[in-house]
Motif scaffolding. Structure first.
Motif, PDB file in Angstrom:
ATOM      1  N   LEU A   1       0.863  -1.182   0.000  1.00 61.65           N
ATOM      2  CA  LEU A   1       0.000   0.000   0.000  1.00 61.65           C
ATOM      3  C   LEU A   1       0.895   1.227   0.000  1.00 61.65           C
ATOM      4  CD1 LEU A   1      -2.911   1.124   0.238  1.00 61.65           C
ATOM      5  CD2 LEU A   1      -2.571   1.133   2.715  1.00 61.65           C
ATOM      6  N   ALA A   2       0.667   2.145  -0.946  1.00 63.32           N
ATOM      7  CA  ALA A   2       1.565   3.291  -1.078  1.00 63.32           C
ATOM      8  C   ALA A   2       0.879   4.479  -1.726  1.00 63.32           C
ATOM      9  CB  ALA A   2       2.776   2.905  -1.936  1.00 63.32           C
ATOM     10  N   HIS A   3       1.450   5.658  -1.473  1.00 64.83           N
ATOM     11  CA  HIS A   3       1.070   6.844  -2.231  1.00 64.83           C
ATOM     12  C   HIS A   3       1.533   6.639  -3.666  1.00 64.83           C
ATOM     13  CE1 HIS A   3      -0.021   9.860   0.905  1.00 64.83           C
ATOM     14  NE2 HIS A   3       0.565   8.951   1.667  1.00 64.83           N
ATOM     15  N   ILE A   4       0.716   7.062  -4.623  1.00 68.49           N
ATOM     16  CA  ILE A   4       1.097   7.037  -6.028  1.00 68.49           C
ATOM     17  C   ILE A   4       1.361   8.491  -6.402  1.00 68.49           C
ATOM     18  CG2 ILE A   4       0.475   6.323  -8.359  1.00 68.49           C
ATOM     19  CD1 ILE A   4       0.666   4.021  -6.220  1.00 68.49           C
ATOM     20  N   ASP A   5       2.618   8.813  -6.613  1.00 69.84           N
ATOM     21  CA  ASP A   5       3.049  10.198  -6.814  1.00 69.84           C
ATOM     22  C   ASP A   5       3.043  10.533  -8.304  1.00 69.84           C
ATOM     23  OD1 ASP A   5       4.020  12.729  -6.455  1.00 69.84           O
ATOM     24  OD2 ASP A   5       5.950  12.115  -5.635  1.00 69.84           O
ATOM     25  N   ALA A   6       1.876  10.957  -8.784  1.00 74.54           N
ATOM     26  CA  ALA A   6       1.708  11.316 -10.194  1.00 74.54           C
ATOM     27  C   ALA A   6       0.438  12.142 -10.308  1.00 74.54           C
ATOM     28  CB  ALA A   6       1.593  10.063 -11.052  1.00 74.54           C
ATOM     29  N   PRO A   7       0.326  12.947 -11.351  1.00 75.04           N
ATOM     30  CA  PRO A   7      -0.952  13.637 -11.576  1.00 75.04           C
ATOM     31  C   PRO A   7      -2.066  12.597 -11.668  1.00 75.04           C
ATOM     32  CG  PRO A   7       0.742  14.466 -13.067  1.00 75.04           C
ATOM     33  CD  PRO A   7       1.317  13.255 -12.371  1.00 75.04           C
ATOM     34  N   LEU A   8      -3.208  12.879 -11.071  1.00 68.21           N
ATOM     35  CA  LEU A   8      -4.287  11.901 -11.002  1.00 68.21           C
ATOM     36  C   LEU A   8      -4.687  11.378 -12.384  1.00 68.21           C
ATOM     37  CD1 LEU A   8      -6.483  13.489  -8.198  1.00 68.21           C
ATOM     38  CD2 LEU A   8      -4.744  11.694  -8.009  1.00 68.21           C
TER      39      LEU A   8
ATOM     40  N   GLY B   1       8.794  10.533  -1.688  1.00 69.17           N
ATOM     41  CA  GLY B   1       8.050  11.743  -1.948  1.00 69.17           C
ATOM     42  C   GLY B   1       7.635  12.422  -0.658  1.00 69.17           C
ATOM     43  N   VAL B   2       7.469  13.723  -0.735  1.00 67.58           N
ATOM     44  CA  VAL B   2       6.948  14.500   0.387  1.00 67.58           C
ATOM     45  C   VAL B   2       5.436  14.336   0.377  1.00 67.58           C
ATOM     46  CG1 VAL B   2       6.693  16.804   1.371  1.00 67.58           C
ATOM     47  CG2 VAL B   2       8.858  16.140   0.295  1.00 67.58           C
ATOM     48  N   VAL B   3       4.876  13.839   1.472  1.00 59.20           N
ATOM     49  CA  VAL B   3       3.442  13.577   1.536  1.00 59.20           C
ATOM     50  C   VAL B   3       2.718  14.428   2.575  1.00 59.20           C
ATOM     51  CG1 VAL B   3       3.652  11.226   0.645  1.00 59.20           C
ATOM     52  CG2 VAL B   3       3.760  11.623   3.111  1.00 59.20           C
ATOM     53  N   ALA B   4       3.479  15.088   3.441  1.00 55.42           N
ATOM     54  CA  ALA B   4       2.857  15.863   4.514  1.00 55.42           C
ATOM     55  C   ALA B   4       3.887  16.816   5.110  1.00 55.42           C
ATOM     56  CB  ALA B   4       2.325  14.928   5.602  1.00 55.42           C
TER      57      ALA B   4
ATOM     58  N   THR C   1       8.057   9.763   2.610  1.00 59.87           N
ATOM     59  CA  THR C   1       7.896   8.323   2.730  1.00 59.87           C
ATOM     60  C   THR C   1       8.100   7.707   1.353  1.00 59.87           C
ATOM     61  OG1 THR C   1       6.556   6.539   3.671  1.00 59.87           O
ATOM     62  CG2 THR C   1       5.390   8.208   2.358  1.00 59.87           C
ATOM     63  N   TYR C   2       8.048   6.381   1.299  1.00 61.70           N
ATOM     64  CA  TYR C   2       8.130   5.712   0.010  1.00 61.70           C
ATOM     65  C   TYR C   2       6.865   6.021  -0.781  1.00 61.70           C
ATOM     66  CZ  TYR C   2       4.952   2.230   1.964  1.00 61.70           C
ATOM     67  OH  TYR C   2       3.875   1.604   2.534  1.00 61.70           O
ATOM     68  N   THR C   3       7.015   6.203  -2.049  1.00 66.32           N
ATOM     69  CA  THR C   3       5.901   6.377  -2.971  1.00 66.32           C
ATOM     70  C   THR C   3       6.228   5.560  -4.211  1.00 66.32           C
ATOM     71  OG1 THR C   3       6.856   8.308  -4.084  1.00 66.32           O
ATOM     72  CG2 THR C   3       5.468   8.750  -2.155  1.00 66.32           C
ATOM     73  N   PHE C   4       5.279   5.440  -5.081  1.00 65.93           N
ATOM     74  CA  PHE C   4       5.535   4.854  -6.387  1.00 65.93           C
ATOM     75  C   PHE C   4       5.147   5.863  -7.449  1.00 65.93           C
ATOM     76  CE2 PHE C   4       5.702   1.051  -3.882  1.00 65.93           C
ATOM     77  CZ  PHE C   4       6.603   0.232  -4.558  1.00 65.93           C
ATOM     78  N   VAL C   5       5.919   5.890  -8.523  1.00 68.66           N
ATOM     79  CA  VAL C   5       5.688   6.796  -9.657  1.00 68.66           C
ATOM     80  C   VAL C   5       5.571   5.943 -10.917  1.00 68.66           C
ATOM     81  CG1 VAL C   5       6.909   8.737  -8.557  1.00 68.66           C
ATOM     82  CG2 VAL C   5       8.154   7.157 -10.045  1.00 68.66           C
ATOM     83  N   PRO C   6       4.876   6.447 -11.947  1.00 64.17           N
ATOM     84  CA  PRO C   6       4.821   5.685 -13.196  1.00 64.17           C
ATOM     85  C   PRO C   6       6.225   5.397 -13.712  1.00 64.17           C
ATOM     86  CG  PRO C   6       3.205   7.456 -13.217  1.00 64.17           C
ATOM     87  CD  PRO C   6       4.061   7.661 -11.993  1.00 64.17           C
ATOM     88  N   ALA C   7       6.431   4.161 -14.179  1.00 65.72           N
ATOM     89  CA  ALA C   7       7.759   3.762 -14.670  1.00 65.72           C
ATOM     90  C   ALA C   7       7.964   4.244 -16.096  1.00 65.72           C
ATOM     91  CB  ALA C   7       7.907   2.253 -14.600  1.00 65.72           C
TER      92      ALA C   7
END
Length: 137
Positions: free
Chosen positions: A97-104, A118-121, A131-137
């Protein structure tokens, strides 16, 4: 927004989830049971498969596929909203389970993603929390 890890050490929400290398790269810190080799993330204190107490830390893959996600519009004070929260399937069979750091509009189910920080807060003093995030590869 991904912090420049070569310039500064990020203020991590938890140092038990991510390991930072000297070059600033990150890896997820999972667990592998010594008795049955079951994997977990976050690292379990007790193996959920065989109940062994011998669970060693292990680095998990930094790439996976987005299984599902939801857009969150309400969060605790200091958290940036809206944000995408998703499940990422790693090749080892672990679902994270993770933040997905990309435009919606750039997020899609089953897309390949890679690990990032990524900065989440922000905390009470206004300092960034990462924290850890995932970005499009």
């Amino acid at each position: 927004m991904t912090p420049d890890l070569a310039q500064s050490v990020p203020n991590l929400i938890s140092d038990k989830l991510v390991t930072l290398a000297a070059d600033g790269s990150a890896s997820l810190e999972g667990g592998r049971c010594k008795a049955c080799a079951a994997l977990s993330f976050p690292r379990a204190e007790v193996c959920t498969e065989c109940l062994s107490l011998e669970v060693d830390g292990t680095a998990l893959s930094s790439e996976g596929r987005l299984y599902s996600y939801s857009v969150v519009h309400q969060a605790p004070k200091g958290w940036k909203v809206p944000y995408a929260l998703g499940y990422v399937d790693l090749p080892e069979g672990v679902r994270v389970l993770a933040h997905i750091d990309a435009p919606l509009q750039a997020i899609a189910i089953d897309q390949p993603v890679r690990l990032s920080l990524g900065v989440v807060a922000t905390d009470a003093s206004g300092a960034d929390l990462s924290t850890y995030t995932f970005v499009p590869a």
